[in-house]
Design a protein around this motif. Sequence first.
Motif, PDB file in Angstrom:
ATOM      1  N   LEU A 119       0.814  -1.212   0.000  1.00 19.56           N
ATOM      2  CA  LEU A 119       0.000   0.000   0.000  1.00 19.56           C
ATOM      3  C   LEU A 119       0.848   1.263   0.000  1.00 19.56           C
ATOM      4  CD1 LEU A 119      -3.012  -0.954   2.308  1.00 19.56           C
ATOM      5  CD2 LEU A 119      -2.904  -0.877  -0.193  1.00 19.56           C
ATOM      6  N   ILE A 120       2.028   1.175   0.614  1.00 21.69           N
ATOM      7  CA  ILE A 120       2.964   2.304   0.547  1.00 21.69           C
ATOM      8  C   ILE A 120       3.450   2.479  -0.891  1.00 21.69           C
ATOM      9  CG2 ILE A 120       5.259   3.105   1.280  1.00 21.69           C
ATOM     10  CD1 ILE A 120       4.671   1.749   4.001  1.00 21.69           C
ATOM     11  N   ALA A 121       3.680   1.365  -1.576  1.00 22.23           N
ATOM     12  CA  ALA A 121       4.108   1.426  -2.981  1.00 22.23           C
ATOM     13  C   ALA A 121       3.004   2.016  -3.861  1.00 22.23           C
ATOM     14  CB  ALA A 121       4.492   0.039  -3.475  1.00 22.23           C
ATOM     15  N   VAL A 122       1.747   1.637  -3.598  1.00 20.48           N
ATOM     16  CA  VAL A 122       0.624   2.188  -4.370  1.00 20.48           C
ATOM     17  C   VAL A 122       0.530   3.701  -4.149  1.00 20.48           C
ATOM     18  CG1 VAL A 122      -1.899   2.228  -4.611  1.00 20.48           C
ATOM     19  CG2 VAL A 122      -0.694   0.038  -4.446  1.00 20.48           C
ATOM     20  N   GLN A 123       0.689   4.148  -2.900  1.00 19.54           N
ATOM     21  CA  GLN A 123       0.667   5.589  -2.617  1.00 19.54           C
ATOM     22  C   GLN A 123       1.832   6.295  -3.308  1.00 19.54           C
ATOM     23  OE1 GLN A 123       0.034   6.435   1.670  1.00 19.54           O
ATOM     24  NE2 GLN A 123      -0.786   4.354   1.821  1.00 19.54           N
ATOM     25  N   TYR A 124       2.986   5.658  -3.290  1.00 18.13           N
ATOM     26  CA  TYR A 124       4.170   6.238  -3.953  1.00 18.13           C
ATOM     27  C   TYR A 124       3.910   6.414  -5.451  1.00 18.13           C
ATOM     28  CZ  TYR A 124       8.979   6.615  -5.698  1.00 18.13           C
ATOM     29  OH  TYR A 124      10.124   7.030  -6.338  1.00 18.13           O
ATOM     30  N   ILE A 125       3.365   5.373  -6.067  1.00 13.89           N
ATOM     31  CA  ILE A 125       3.050   5.422  -7.498  1.00 13.89           C
ATOM     32  C   ILE A 125       2.102   6.575  -7.796  1.00 13.89           C
ATOM     33  CG2 ILE A 125       1.812   4.193  -9.354  1.00 13.89           C
ATOM     34  CD1 ILE A 125       2.999   1.577  -8.046  1.00 13.89           C
ATOM     35  N   ASP A 126       1.094   6.741  -6.936  1.00  9.15           N
ATOM     36  CA  ASP A 126       0.112   7.805  -7.143  1.00  9.15           C
ATOM     37  C   ASP A 126       0.731   9.187  -7.002  1.00  9.15           C
ATOM     38  OD1 ASP A 126      -2.555   8.451  -7.780  1.00  9.15           O
ATOM     39  OD2 ASP A 126      -2.997   8.904  -5.682  1.00  9.15           O
ATOM     40  N   GLU A 127       1.682   9.314  -6.083  1.00 11.53           N
ATOM     41  CA  GLU A 127       2.321  10.618  -5.852  1.00 11.53           C
ATOM     42  C   GLU A 127       3.341  10.961  -6.932  1.00 11.53           C
ATOM     43  OE1 GLU A 127       3.918  10.334  -1.920  1.00 11.53           O
ATOM     44  OE2 GLU A 127       1.940  10.263  -0.965  1.00 11.53           O
ATOM     45  N   VAL A 128       4.056   9.956  -7.423  1.00  8.26           N
ATOM     46  CA  VAL A 128       5.111  10.218  -8.414  1.00  8.26           C
ATOM     47  C   VAL A 128       4.525  10.425  -9.803  1.00  8.26           C
ATOM     48  CG1 VAL A 128       7.152   9.250  -9.555  1.00  8.26           C
ATOM     49  CG2 VAL A 128       6.877   9.019  -7.084  1.00  8.26           C
ATOM     50  N   TRP A 129       3.576   9.586 -10.179  1.00  7.92           N
ATOM     51  CA  TRP A 129       2.968   9.674 -11.504  1.00  7.92           C
ATOM     52  C   TRP A 129       1.562  10.275 -11.378  1.00  7.92           C
ATOM     53  CZ3 TRP A 129       6.045   5.458 -10.142  1.00  7.92           C
ATOM     54  CH2 TRP A 129       7.219   5.297 -10.910  1.00  7.92           C
ATOM     55  N   LYS A 130       1.512  11.584 -11.168  1.00  9.52           N
ATOM     56  CA  LYS A 130       0.259  12.273 -10.866  1.00  9.52           C
ATOM     57  C   LYS A 130      -0.615  12.527 -12.096  1.00  9.52           C
ATOM     58  CE  LYS A 130       2.154  14.784  -6.899  1.00  9.52           C
ATOM     59  NZ  LYS A 130       2.468  16.117  -6.350  1.00  9.52           N
ATOM     60  N   GLY A 131      -0.022  12.458 -13.260  1.00 12.13           N
ATOM     61  CA  GLY A 131      -0.698  12.927 -14.468  1.00 12.13           C
ATOM     62  C   GLY A 131      -1.862  12.089 -14.947  1.00 12.13           C
ATOM     63  N   LYS A 132      -1.959  10.846 -14.516  1.00 11.55           N
ATOM     64  CA  LYS A 132      -2.995   9.950 -15.049  1.00 11.55           C
ATOM     65  C   LYS A 132      -3.632   9.127 -13.930  1.00 11.55           C
ATOM     66  CE  LYS A 132      -3.601   6.099 -18.293  1.00 11.55           C
ATOM     67  NZ  LYS A 132      -2.923   5.131 -19.162  1.00 11.55           N
ATOM     68  N   ALA A 133      -4.941   8.943 -14.020  1.00 11.92           N
ATOM     69  CA  ALA A 133      -5.696   8.034 -13.146  1.00 11.92           C
ATOM     70  C   ALA A 133      -5.349   8.204 -11.664  1.00 11.92           C
ATOM     71  CB  ALA A 133      -5.459   6.584 -13.578  1.00 11.92           C
ATOM     72  N   PRO A 134      -5.767   9.318 -11.044  1.00 16.00           N
ATOM     73  CA  PRO A 134      -5.506   9.481  -9.601  1.00 16.00           C
ATOM     74  C   PRO A 134      -6.128   8.336  -8.809  1.00 16.00           C
ATOM     75  CG  PRO A 134      -7.116  11.100 -10.375  1.00 16.00           C
ATOM     76  CD  PRO A 134      -6.542  10.453 -11.584  1.00 16.00           C
ATOM     77  N   LEU A 135      -5.376   7.799  -7.849  1.00 15.52           N
ATOM     78  CA  LEU A 135      -5.820   6.630  -7.097  1.00 15.52           C
ATOM     79  C   LEU A 135      -6.392   7.000  -5.736  1.00 15.52           C
ATOM     80  CD1 LEU A 135      -2.825   4.257  -7.961  1.00 15.52           C
ATOM     81  CD2 LEU A 135      -5.021   4.472  -9.141  1.00 15.52           C
ATOM     82  N   LEU A 136      -5.739   7.908  -5.039  1.00 15.18           N
ATOM     83  CA  LEU A 136      -6.232   8.360  -3.735  1.00 15.18           C
ATOM     84  C   LEU A 136      -7.140   9.577  -3.903  1.00 15.18           C
ATOM     85  CD1 LEU A 136      -2.968   7.845  -1.756  1.00 15.18           C
ATOM     86  CD2 LEU A 136      -5.194   7.153  -0.860  1.00 15.18           C
ATOM     87  N   PRO A 137      -8.156   9.708  -3.059  1.00 13.99           N
ATOM     88  CA  PRO A 137      -9.047  10.878  -3.152  1.00 13.99           C
ATOM     89  C   PRO A 137      -8.270  12.176  -2.923  1.00 13.99           C
ATOM     90  CG  PRO A 137      -9.948   9.196  -1.667  1.00 13.99           C
ATOM     91  CD  PRO A 137      -8.547   8.794  -1.968  1.00 13.99           C
TER      92      PRO A 137
END
Length: 221
Positions: free
Chosen positions: A70-88
């Motif tokens: 889940l930390i990796a999923v959050q990291y992915i969302d923060e680093v690659w912000k341009g497409k498909a936001p994962l966290l609200p």
Amino acid sequence: MGGSEVILLDFWASMFGMRVRIALAEKGIEYEFKEEDLVNNRSPFLSKMNPVHKKIPVLIHNGKPVCESLIAVQYIDEVWKGKAPLLPSDPYQRAQARFWGDFIDKKVYDHGAKIWKTKGAEQEESKKGLIECLKLLEGELGDKPYFGGESFGYLDIALVPFYSWLYTYETFGKFSVEAECPTLIGWVKRCMDKESVSKSLADPLKVHDLVLLLKKKHGLE
């Protein structure tokens, strides 16, 4: 944003690894998949990249490891912000999503594992515990298409990989998740319509075969 080299140390049947695979697919990130043999022999590279827990998955971005799914999923969302936001985007909703993600890790995983690792009263208790957890999550989902509302996101990614293991839980526990939580199974089917999910999840029958092998290997038959 976020360019360059991405490697994922993973094991095909890991629901935790599936989370990271789905997140990477949602973002359209190309990466190198490195399969770890968790049954017989973990690689020295895994121990080097995750020296604390020596567990998969490990997301390696430009040589830097990010551990815990889940930390990796959050990291992915923060680093690659341009497409498909994962966290609200809303801080409270984001906190709630993290709360339920933590709940899944601490409750759903433990109950599920005990269903195939134990017998008798302990197995029955774990089965009841799993069903209670899934009912709570079904209540959180409500009548929304996805946990975050109209869009597939973080909490969906946290839970949907467990679908690959439901057949195993049901077979050993002698129960039906669909009978207990029909709305949740409807949500699973909706998620499986997404290519990022269907191509990332392991075949439930193959997972069951793996569990039979593990039970034999560890004398749990």
